[in-house]
Design an enzyme around this catalytic site. Structure first.
Site, PDB file in Angstrom:
ATOM      1  N   TYR A 143       0.816  -1.207   0.000  1.00  0.00           N
ATOM      2  CA  TYR A 143       0.000   0.000   0.000  1.00  0.00           C
ATOM      3  C   TYR A 143       0.852   1.260   0.000  1.00  0.00           C
ATOM      4  CZ  TYR A 143      -4.121  -2.873   1.115  1.00  0.00           C
ATOM      5  OH  TYR A 143      -5.136  -3.796   1.084  1.00  0.00           O
ATOM      6  N   LYS A 192       3.404 -15.272   2.952  1.00  0.00           N
ATOM      7  CA  LYS A 192       3.365 -16.059   1.713  1.00  0.00           C
ATOM      8  C   LYS A 192       4.808 -16.390   1.336  1.00  0.00           C
ATOM      9  CE  LYS A 192       0.976 -17.955  -1.665  1.00  0.00           C
ATOM     10  NZ  LYS A 192       0.180 -19.174  -1.417  1.00  0.00           N
ATOM     11  N   ASP A 224      -3.128 -18.104   2.458  1.00  0.00           N
ATOM     12  CA  ASP A 224      -4.292 -18.791   1.898  1.00  0.00           C
ATOM     13  C   ASP A 224      -4.812 -19.843   2.865  1.00  0.00           C
ATOM     14  OD1 ASP A 224      -1.822 -19.959   1.418  1.00  0.00           O
ATOM     15  OD2 ASP A 224      -2.294 -20.664  -0.597  1.00  0.00           O
ATOM     16  N   ASP A 248      -5.454  -6.534   5.938  1.00  0.00           N
ATOM     17  CA  ASP A 248      -6.655  -5.853   5.470  1.00  0.00           C
ATOM     18  C   ASP A 248      -7.717  -6.885   5.082  1.00  0.00           C
ATOM     19  OD1 ASP A 248      -8.438  -3.977   4.542  1.00  0.00           O
ATOM     20  OD2 ASP A 248      -7.209  -3.298   2.869  1.00  0.00           O
ATOM     21  N   ASP A 252     -11.177  -8.360   7.590  1.00  0.00           N
ATOM     22  CA  ASP A 252     -12.555  -8.249   7.101  1.00  0.00           C
ATOM     23  C   ASP A 252     -13.233  -9.614   7.081  1.00  0.00           C
ATOM     24  OD1 ASP A 252     -12.322  -5.557   6.846  1.00  0.00           O
ATOM     25  OD2 ASP A 252     -12.514  -5.478   4.667  1.00  0.00           O
TER      26      ASP A 252
END
Length: 357
Positions: A143, A192, A224, A248, A252
Site C-alpha cells: 500500500y 506467503k 491462503d 486488510d 474483514d
C-alpha cells in the site's frame, strides 16, 4: 486534572451518525470515572473535498497531531470515485496514519455470546469460541510502495511494489508478542513465504523477535491457509500477526465470522500513546441518514481509545459491559436483529448504551 484532547473525524456516509453515539458514550464514561475530555472537530474525506478541495486539509492534520487520540467514523464513497487517487478519501486515511506514525493496527474479532446466531458459521464451530486479534502492519508493504502504470510494447502495464525492512517487521512483531502476553500467549504469523521475498524476510525476522518472548508460542501459516482456517476453526487463533494487505483482507473476513462488520472496533497505534480509533466498516452511503447504522463498532473503538490512549481501563471495561448489557436486553440494529429481538435505530441503541455506562 489533565484534559485529554480527542480529535473527532466524523467523515462521510454514516460516519456522523455513529461518531455522535460514540462521543456521547465517551462523555458518559468521563462523567462516571472523573476524566476531563475535550473534543476537537476535524474534517477529512469526501466531505473535506466538497468543502475545501482537499481530502486531508492541513488544519485537520494539525488538529490530529495535537490530540491525545483520534476518533474516526468512516470516509469515502462512490461519489468521490472520480477524484484523482492522491486526493481520494482513502488516500487521506493512509496519509493520516503515516503522519501520526501509526504502524500497528489491532482488530479484535470476538463473537459475543448474545450474537452467536448472527455468525454464518455452524453452531458446532462457534461453540468452540471465536476470540482473536489481528495485528496488522499498517504503514508499509504494497500500500505504501511504489505504484506506476506505463506503456510497454503498446499496452498498459501496472506495477505495485511490496517493500519491508527488517526494522519495520521487528516493531510490528514486538507489538504482536506483547499483545499475546496479555492474552493466551500464542502468535500465528501469516505470510506467503513460499512465493515472496518479503515474506521470507518476514518469517525470519519474526523468529528472531520470538527469541525474546520464550513464554509465547509462535507458528507460521501461509495466508491462503489462514483464510481457510479462520472459517474452519477460528478457535485455534489468539493473535494473528501479518503484513498490511494480508491483514486488510483477513480482518474483514474475521469480521463476518463474528456476525457483522458493524460491531468490530480497531485501534491504530505507534510508539507513543496516541492512537487512531475507528470501526472497520466503511461509510455505507446507501443507509446514511436513515438511522439504520450500527454504532457498536464505533462505541467499542471508543472503549479501545479509553484503554490504550487515555490509560483508563476501568472506563473501557464499563463501556464494553454496557454494550453487552444492552445486547442482553435484546436491543439490536437491523444488521444483527433476528426474529425475537427488538429492532432499534442507531440513535436509540447509542443512547441505551450510554445510559448503561
Amino acid at each position: 486534572m489533565e484534559t485529554k484532547r480527542i480529535a473527532v473525524i466524523r467523515g462521510d456516509g454514516i460516519g456522523p451518525e455513529i461518531v455522535t453515539q460514540a462521543v456521547a458514550v465517551l462523555e458518559r464514561a468521563a462523567d462516571r470515572f472523573g476524566l476531563s475530555l475535550a473534543f476537537d472537530e476535524a474534517e477529512m474525506g469526501g466531505c473535506a473535498i466538497d468543502r475545501c478541495g482537499q481530502s486531508l486539509p492541513e488544519a485537520s492534520l494539525q488538529t490530529c497531531l495535537r490530540a491525545d487520540a483520534v476518533l474516526l467514523g468512516a470516509v469515502g464513497g462512490p461519489r468521490w470515485d472520480g477524484v484523482p487517487k492522491e486526493n481520494r478519501p482513502e488516500s487521506a486515511l493512509l496519509r493520516l496514519r503515516s503522519a501520526l506514525g501509526l504502524y500497528a493496527n489491532l482488530r479484535p474479532a470476538r463473537l459475543m455470546p448474545q450474537l452467536a446466531d448472527a455468525s454464518p458459521l455452524a453452531p458446532a464451530v462457534t461453540a468452540r469460541g471465536v476470540d482473536f486479534v489481528v495485528v496488522r502492519e499498517l504503514i508499509g508493504g504494497i500500500y505504501f510502495g511504489e505504484h506506476r502504470t506505463e506503456t510497454v510494447d503498446g499496452q498498459p502495464v501496472a506495477t505495485d511494489v511490496m517493500r519491508y525492512s527488517r526494522g519495520e517487521i521487528e516493531r510490528i512483531a514486538r507489538t504482536a508478542f506483547e499483545t499475546a502476553r496479555r492474552r493466551r500467549k500464542h502468535v500465528t504469523s501469516v505470510d506467503k513465504s513460499n512465493v515472496l521475498d518479503c515474506s521470507r524476510l518476514w518469517r525470519a525476522t519474526v523468529d528472531a523477535v520470538a527469541a525474546a518472548y520464550p513464554d509465547v508460542t509462535v507458528r507460521h501459516m501461509l495466508v491462503d491457509n489462514c483464510a481457510m482456517q479462520i472459517v474452519r476453526d477460528p478457535s485455534q487463533f489468539d493473535v494473528v500477526l501479518t503484513e498490511n494487505m494480508f491483514g486488510d483482507i483477513l480482518s474483514d473476513e474475521a469480521s463476518m465470522v463474528t456476525g457483522s462488520i458493524g460491531i468490530l472496533p480497531s485501534a491504530s497505534l505507534g510508539a507513543g500513546s496516541r492512537g487512531l480509533y475507528e470501526p472497520i466498516h466503511g461509510s455505507a452511503p446507501d443507509i446514511a441518514g436513515t438511522d439504520a447504522a450500527d454504532p457498536i463498532g464505533t462505541i467499542l473503538s471508543a472503549a479501545m481509545l479509553l484503554r490504550y490512549s487515555l490509560d483508563a481501563p476501568e472506563a473501557a471495561d464499563a463501556v464494553e459491559a454496557a454494550v453487552a448489557a444492552v445486547l442482553d436486553q435484546g436491543f439490536r440494529t437491523a444488521d444483527i436483529c433476528p426474529a425475537g429481538q427488538t429492532p432499534v435505530g442507531c440513535a436509540e441503541l447509542g443512547r441505551r448504551i450510554a445510559d448503561a455506562v
